[in-house]
Design a protein around this motif. Structure first.
Motif, PDB file in Angstrom:
ATOM      1  N   ASP A 107       0.828  -1.202   0.000  1.00  0.00           N
ATOM      2  CA  ASP A 107       0.000   0.000   0.000  1.00  0.00           C
ATOM      3  C   ASP A 107       0.868   1.259   0.000  1.00  0.00           C
ATOM      4  OD1 ASP A 107      -2.676   1.287   0.286  1.00  0.00           O
ATOM      5  OD2 ASP A 107      -1.850   1.965   2.201  1.00  0.00           O
ATOM      6  N   THR A 108       1.961   1.223   0.766  1.00  0.00           N
ATOM      7  CA  THR A 108       2.886   2.360   0.795  1.00  0.00           C
ATOM      8  C   THR A 108       3.532   2.563  -0.573  1.00  0.00           C
ATOM      9  OG1 THR A 108       3.367   1.996   3.146  1.00  0.00           O
ATOM     10  CG2 THR A 108       4.957   3.298   1.879  1.00  0.00           C
ATOM     11  N   GLU A 109       3.969   1.462  -1.188  1.00  0.00           N
ATOM     12  CA  GLU A 109       4.593   1.556  -2.505  1.00  0.00           C
ATOM     13  C   GLU A 109       3.599   2.068  -3.547  1.00  0.00           C
ATOM     14  OE1 GLU A 109       6.209  -2.244  -3.438  1.00  0.00           O
ATOM     15  OE2 GLU A 109       7.685  -2.211  -1.823  1.00  0.00           O
ATOM     16  N   LEU A 110       2.342   1.628  -3.430  1.00  0.00           N
ATOM     17  CA  LEU A 110       1.320   2.068  -4.382  1.00  0.00           C
ATOM     18  C   LEU A 110       1.081   3.567  -4.261  1.00  0.00           C
ATOM     19  CD1 LEU A 110      -0.825   1.420  -6.487  1.00  0.00           C
ATOM     20  CD2 LEU A 110      -2.419   0.884  -4.626  1.00  0.00           C
ATOM     21  N   LYS A 111       1.045   4.069  -3.023  1.00  0.00           N
ATOM     22  CA  LYS A 111       0.851   5.502  -2.822  1.00  0.00           C
ATOM     23  C   LYS A 111       2.010   6.300  -3.417  1.00  0.00           C
ATOM     24  CE  LYS A 111      -1.994   5.127   1.352  1.00  0.00           C
ATOM     25  NZ  LYS A 111      -2.058   5.369   2.824  1.00  0.00           N
ATOM     26  N   GLU A 112       3.244   5.769  -3.261  1.00  0.00           N
ATOM     27  CA  GLU A 112       4.407   6.442  -3.821  1.00  0.00           C
ATOM     28  C   GLU A 112       4.354   6.460  -5.350  1.00  0.00           C
ATOM     29  OE1 GLU A 112       7.749   4.389  -2.252  1.00  0.00           O
ATOM     30  OE2 GLU A 112       7.608   5.297  -0.249  1.00  0.00           O
ATOM     31  N   LEU A 113       3.931   5.336  -5.932  1.00  0.00           N
ATOM     32  CA  LEU A 113       3.841   5.266  -7.389  1.00  0.00           C
ATOM     33  C   LEU A 113       2.761   6.198  -7.926  1.00  0.00           C
ATOM     34  CD1 LEU A 113       4.231   1.422  -8.003  1.00  0.00           C
ATOM     35  CD2 LEU A 113       5.865   3.210  -8.571  1.00  0.00           C
ATOM     36  N   ASN A 114       1.634   6.266  -7.207  1.00  0.00           N
ATOM     37  CA  ASN A 114       0.539   7.130  -7.653  1.00  0.00           C
ATOM     38  C   ASN A 114       0.922   8.601  -7.608  1.00  0.00           C
ATOM     39  OD1 ASN A 114      -1.238   5.043  -8.175  1.00  0.00           O
ATOM     40  ND2 ASN A 114      -2.109   5.033  -6.129  1.00  0.00           N
ATOM     41  N   SER A 115       1.851   8.938  -6.710  1.00  0.00           N
ATOM     42  CA  SER A 115       2.277  10.332  -6.591  1.00  0.00           C
ATOM     43  C   SER A 115       3.456  10.654  -7.502  1.00  0.00           C
ATOM     44  CB  SER A 115       2.661  10.650  -5.132  1.00  0.00           C
ATOM     45  OG  SER A 115       3.767   9.863  -4.709  1.00  0.00           O
ATOM     46  N   SER A 116       3.994   9.654  -8.196  1.00  0.00           N
ATOM     47  CA  SER A 116       5.144   9.859  -9.085  1.00  0.00           C
ATOM     48  C   SER A 116       4.672  10.143 -10.506  1.00  0.00           C
ATOM     49  CB  SER A 116       6.049   8.619  -9.078  1.00  0.00           C
ATOM     50  OG  SER A 116       6.504   8.331  -7.773  1.00  0.00           O
ATOM     51  N   LEU A 117       5.569  10.696 -11.298  1.00  0.00           N
ATOM     52  CA  LEU A 117       5.261  10.949 -12.702  1.00  0.00           C
ATOM     53  C   LEU A 117       5.224   9.638 -13.479  1.00  0.00           C
ATOM     54  CD1 LEU A 117       7.554  14.037 -13.414  1.00  0.00           C
ATOM     55  CD2 LEU A 117       5.092  14.049 -13.005  1.00  0.00           C
ATOM     56  N   THR A 118       4.392   9.583 -14.508  1.00  0.00           N
ATOM     57  CA  THR A 118       4.360   8.417 -15.377  1.00  0.00           C
ATOM     58  C   THR A 118       5.549   8.465 -16.332  1.00  0.00           C
ATOM     59  OG1 THR A 118       3.034   9.532 -17.064  1.00  0.00           O
ATOM     60  CG2 THR A 118       1.838   8.446 -15.280  1.00  0.00           C
ATOM     61  N   THR A 119       5.800   7.347 -17.010  1.00  0.00           N
ATOM     62  CA  THR A 119       6.905   7.292 -17.973  1.00  0.00           C
ATOM     63  C   THR A 119       6.724   8.340 -19.068  1.00  0.00           C
ATOM     64  OG1 THR A 119       7.144   4.916 -17.570  1.00  0.00           O
ATOM     65  CG2 THR A 119       8.133   5.794 -19.582  1.00  0.00           C
ATOM     66  N   GLU A 120       5.491   8.476 -19.552  1.00  0.00           N
ATOM     67  CA  GLU A 120       5.218   9.453 -20.605  1.00  0.00           C
ATOM     68  C   GLU A 120       5.481  10.877 -20.118  1.00  0.00           C
ATOM     69  OE1 GLU A 120       3.241   7.030 -19.704  1.00  0.00           O
ATOM     70  OE2 GLU A 120       3.304   5.696 -21.460  1.00  0.00           O
ATOM     71  N   GLU A 121       5.098  11.159 -18.860  1.00  0.00           N
ATOM     72  CA  GLU A 121       5.314  12.501 -18.303  1.00  0.00           C
ATOM     73  C   GLU A 121       6.803  12.796 -18.136  1.00  0.00           C
ATOM     74  OE1 GLU A 121       1.233  13.030 -15.653  1.00  0.00           O
ATOM     75  OE2 GLU A 121       2.984  12.032 -14.804  1.00  0.00           O
ATOM     76  N   ILE A 122       7.568  11.792 -17.706  1.00  0.00           N
ATOM     77  CA  ILE A 122       9.005  11.974 -17.545  1.00  0.00           C
ATOM     78  C   ILE A 122       9.676  12.222 -18.897  1.00  0.00           C
ATOM     79  CG2 ILE A 122      11.149  10.806 -16.914  1.00  0.00           C
ATOM     80  CD1 ILE A 122       9.659   9.460 -14.663  1.00  0.00           C
ATOM     81  N   ILE A 123       9.285  11.448 -19.898  1.00  0.00           N
ATOM     82  CA  ILE A 123       9.864  11.632 -21.241  1.00  0.00           C
ATOM     83  C   ILE A 123       9.558  13.027 -21.764  1.00  0.00           C
ATOM     84  CG2 ILE A 123       9.711  10.840 -23.632  1.00  0.00           C
ATOM     85  CD1 ILE A 123       9.152   8.035 -22.538  1.00  0.00           C
TER      86      ILE A 123
END
Length: 213
Positions: A107-123
């Motif tokens: 659940d903690t990892e999922l929250k961190e991923l949801n708050s991170s940029l997607t691959t498309e956004e990073i590119i």
């Protein structure tokens, strides 16, 4: 006796045998009334009748009556069986604890991923940064190659802007690198393969060297 009363007897008898633990009439009423719509008076009468018929056991403690399943109907459990049940119970409790801990971690990892940029956004961010930095470099080269005279004040302003641009370039490049590192933690291939797959070119690929400040 009505069909509803008979139904209540059946429900209560099955419930006491299933749970196999002592209950008062109030306990049974609280546990069954919502699901089966049994009234408290009906529950009390049903339990008294079951006890009278010998289908369940009744004990009186002061003013309260306690009812429980007739233990004679159950097979005897050996000491070895009890130890095996205890061991199984401890094992299951440990398993539940481990699974719960794993769920909390996920659940903690999922929250961190949801708050991170997607691959498309990073590119997109990387491409935008490269375009901005390229524009800054071109502008700076034009200033350097200009043949017209520049006042000391203008020169100082240009070098201050250059310093600011290089600093921002480094900052954004570091941010882009951090974002890629986050992705690569769960990426099954190498960094080079990731960059080739998403089509991102580095400064080195573009023969662009970051100037010193």
């Amino acid at each position: 006796m009505s069909k509803k009363d008979n139904g209540g007897l059946t429900v209560i008898f099955a419930y006491l045998n299933e749970k196999n633990r002592p209950y008062s009439a109030q306990d049974v009423f609280n546990n069954l009334q919502k699901q089966h719509g049994l009234g408290k008076t009906a529950v009390v009468k049903a339990m008294e009748q079951l006890a009278l018929e010998g289908k369940i056991k009744e004990k009186t403690y002061g003013k309260q009556k306690i009812y429980f399943a007739d233990q004679a109907q159950f097979a005897e459990v050996s000491e070895a069986d009890l130890k095996a049940i205890d061991s199984r119970s401890l094992h299951l409790c440990a398993e539940v604890r481990d699974i719960s801990q794993g769920c909390r971690q996920l659940d903690t990892e999922l929250k961190e991923l949801n708050s991170s940029l997607t691959t498309e956004e990073i590119i997109s961010e990387i491409q935008e940064l490269k375009e901005v930095c390229s524009g800054y470099s071109e502008h700076l080269e034009k200033i350097k190659s200009a043949t017209n005279h520049v006042t000391p004040e203008q020169k100082e302003m240009v070098y201050k802007e250059r310093h600011l641009y290089v600093k921002e370039w480094k900052k954004r490049k570091r941010l882009a690198a951090d974002m890629m590192s986050s992705i690569l933690e769960g990426y099954p291939k190498t960094k080079k393969q990731f960059l080739e797959e998403v089509g991102v070119e580095t400064d080195e690929d573009c023969k662009v060297a970051m100037p010193s400040t």
